[in-house]
Motif scaffolding. Structure first.
Motif, PDB file in Angstrom:
ATOM      1  N   THR A  39       0.819  -1.210   0.000  1.00 53.15           N
ATOM      2  CA  THR A  39       0.000   0.000   0.000  1.00 53.15           C
ATOM      3  C   THR A  39       0.855   1.262   0.000  1.00 53.15           C
ATOM      4  OG1 THR A  39      -1.786  -1.138   1.165  1.00 53.15           O
ATOM      5  CG2 THR A  39      -1.798   1.266   1.219  1.00 53.15           C
ATOM      6  N   GLN A  42       1.067   3.945  -3.092  1.00 56.20           N
ATOM      7  CA  GLN A  42       0.664   5.328  -2.816  1.00 56.20           C
ATOM      8  C   GLN A  42       1.741   6.296  -3.300  1.00 56.20           C
ATOM      9  OE1 GLN A  42      -2.197   6.619  -1.334  1.00 56.20           O
ATOM     10  NE2 GLN A  42      -1.371   8.676  -1.694  1.00 56.20           N
ATOM     11  N   LYS A  43       2.995   5.987  -2.994  1.00 53.05           N
ATOM     12  CA  LYS A  43       4.107   6.847  -3.402  1.00 53.05           C
ATOM     13  C   LYS A  43       4.243   6.892  -4.921  1.00 53.05           C
ATOM     14  CE  LYS A  43       9.037   7.601  -2.531  1.00 53.05           C
ATOM     15  NZ  LYS A  43      10.248   7.104  -1.804  1.00 53.05           N
ATOM     16  N   TYR A  93       1.888   6.317  -7.132  1.00 54.13           N
ATOM     17  CA  TYR A  93       0.718   7.036  -7.671  1.00 54.13           C
ATOM     18  C   TYR A  93       0.898   8.551  -7.548  1.00 54.13           C
ATOM     19  CZ  TYR A  93      -3.910   9.185  -7.676  1.00 54.13           C
ATOM     20  OH  TYR A  93      -4.969  10.012  -7.906  1.00 54.13           O
ATOM     21  N   GLU A  94       1.358   9.004  -6.391  1.00 51.99           N
ATOM     22  CA  GLU A  94       1.523  10.440  -6.167  1.00 51.99           C
ATOM     23  C   GLU A  94       2.542  11.051  -7.124  1.00 51.99           C
ATOM     24  OE1 GLU A  94       2.538  10.688  -2.068  1.00 51.99           O
ATOM     25  OE2 GLU A  94       0.471  10.394  -1.362  1.00 51.99           O
ATOM     26  N   ILE A 109      -4.669   4.668  -7.127  1.00 52.88           N
ATOM     27  CA  ILE A 109      -3.671   3.781  -6.525  1.00 52.88           C
ATOM     28  C   ILE A 109      -3.862   2.354  -7.034  1.00 52.88           C
ATOM     29  CG2 ILE A 109      -2.856   2.778  -4.356  1.00 52.88           C
ATOM     30  CD1 ILE A 109      -3.600   5.372  -2.989  1.00 52.88           C
TER      31      ILE A 109
END
Length: 397
Positions: A183, A187-188, A190-191, A200
């Motif tokens: 996760t 998340q990283k 995706y950002e 995500i």
């Protein structure tokens, strides 16, 4: 219960692994190329075909190879499985020659086609080499394949392998830690790539990198640099040997450096197999590397008949000697130098051992002090990752 603290050295390993990994652009290009190749072979030969990656491209351990003193093109290993054929319906020589013939007579592929290899046909595209392995299903009820192989006397024969199940085994070996980091990593990613991914969930699993994958990448890079231009370069350990040993010895460490350190130290214990008259070692997985006085064995964990050390006895055990020479350098030089608190020693180590240049400023940003060489106490606290009930190695003898 096993607890590992994320380390400054782990940040260095993560940084290097990211830099030597295949780029997303090159990955997409290679994927498009091999799908086109599969379609062409199927249309030309009229044999139903399944084409899929094996080795590092499948396992997420691709690195940019180091050859002749510089970075080289990526190596992409492909399985070309002709599902309608079998060992009894076609000879290995015919299947191999059929694939070679259609490649040689195609204007798009012929200029990039290398000479016939022991098992594969190789296409040398710009940026990557693509090894195409012709094979047939071993049986209709399992995932094993029968692949074409040519011996030293140019005789064709079938050999067995199981790349799909090997991929599943490798995934299992890092399953616990993957679940821990998935996760946060997605998340990283995706950002930093919102133009590429809508959410995500759209980030593919292959973008998540575990400490095991990164450790293998560092090991392969060190191997390439260590043997570059050496007399025994042709005997350097093959990637599958490194992968099997590393994955078996991995103990679900959450930190890339602790994973790498453990693997190196455990691999170093196997030198006793070669030196001892009784051919025993103090390694935890004592039978992972075996020697009966003549032949060596490192078994494929999902296809025991496949021996990744089948050529280690050749040329007076040259491959075995090269392996133990390399693991000794890893343990007594690479690890000791990298664990130094002196920035200049670390810089020299990474430059000489991995051909990776890093400035003091970058080292400081990763957690080292600019005056003492010790960890910077101004950094925020490092999160601890706690793993309960870590899985045991798949290989049991």
């Amino acid at each position: 219960m096993q607890t590992q603290e994320l380390s400054t050295y782990g940040r260095i390993i993560d940084e290097i692994a990211m830099q030597i990994d295949i780029t997303e652009e090159m990955y997409t290009k290679a994927e498009k190329k091999y799908n086109e190749l599969g379609h062409y072979l199927e249309q030309s030969l009229k044999y139903p075909l399944s084409i899929y990656p094996q080795g590092s491209f499948m396992l997420g351990t691709v690195i940019k190879p180091y050859r002749n003193g510089k970075d080289a093109d990526y190596d992409i290993d492909l399985v070309c499985e002709f599902s309608s054929k079998s060992e009894t319906s076609i000879l290995p020589e015919k299947l191999k020659k059929d694939v070679g013939y259609v490649l040689q007579n195609n204007d798009e592929y012929q200029p990039f086609l290398d000479k016939e290899g022991r098992r594969c046909w190789t296409l040398n595209f710009a940026g990557f080499h693509m090894d195409c392995l012709p094979c047939v299903p071993f049986t209709s009820y399992d995932k094993k394949i029968s692949l074409t192989h040519t011996d030293d006397f140019k005789n064709y024969e079938w050999k067995r392998s199981n790349p799909k199940e090997f991929g599943e085994w490798f995934k299992l070996r890092q399953a616990v830690i993957y679940k821990e980091i998935e996760t946060a990593q997605k998340q990283k990613i995706y950002e930093g790539n919102q133009r590429v991914y809508d959410s995500i969930d759209a980030v593919p699993d292959r973008r998540v990198k575990t400490p095991l994958q990164k450790a293998i990448q560092i090991l392969k890079r060190h191997r390439d640099v260590y043997f570059a231009n050496k007399i025994n370069e042709k005997y350097k350990p093959i990637s599958m040997v490194i992968t099997v040993l590393a994955a078996t010895l991995y103990e679900q460490e959450a930190d890339s450096y602790f994973a790498l350190k453990n693997i190196i130290e455990e691999m170093g214990r196997y030198e006793e197999v070669f030196k001892s008259s009784i051919h025993r070692s103090s390694a935890k997985n004592e039978k992972l590397i075996t020697f009966d006085g003549n032949k060596w064995r490192i078994s494929n964990p999902v296809a025991q008949e496949e021996n990744f050390a089948e050529r280690w006895h050749e040329d007076n055990h040259a491959r075995a000697k090269a392996f133990f020479e390399w693991t000794s350098d890893l343990k007594h030089n690479f690890l000791q130098e990298l664990e130094s608190q002196d920035l200049k020693v670390i810089q020299k180590c990474l430059g000489q051992r991995l051909c990776w240049s890093i400035g003091e400023e970058k080292l400081i940003s990763l957690g080292f002090s600019n005056n003492t060489g010790s960890y910077s106490e101004s950094l925020p606290p490092i999160r601890e990752v706690v793993i309960t009930n870590p899985i045991k190695p798949y290989l049991q003898y």
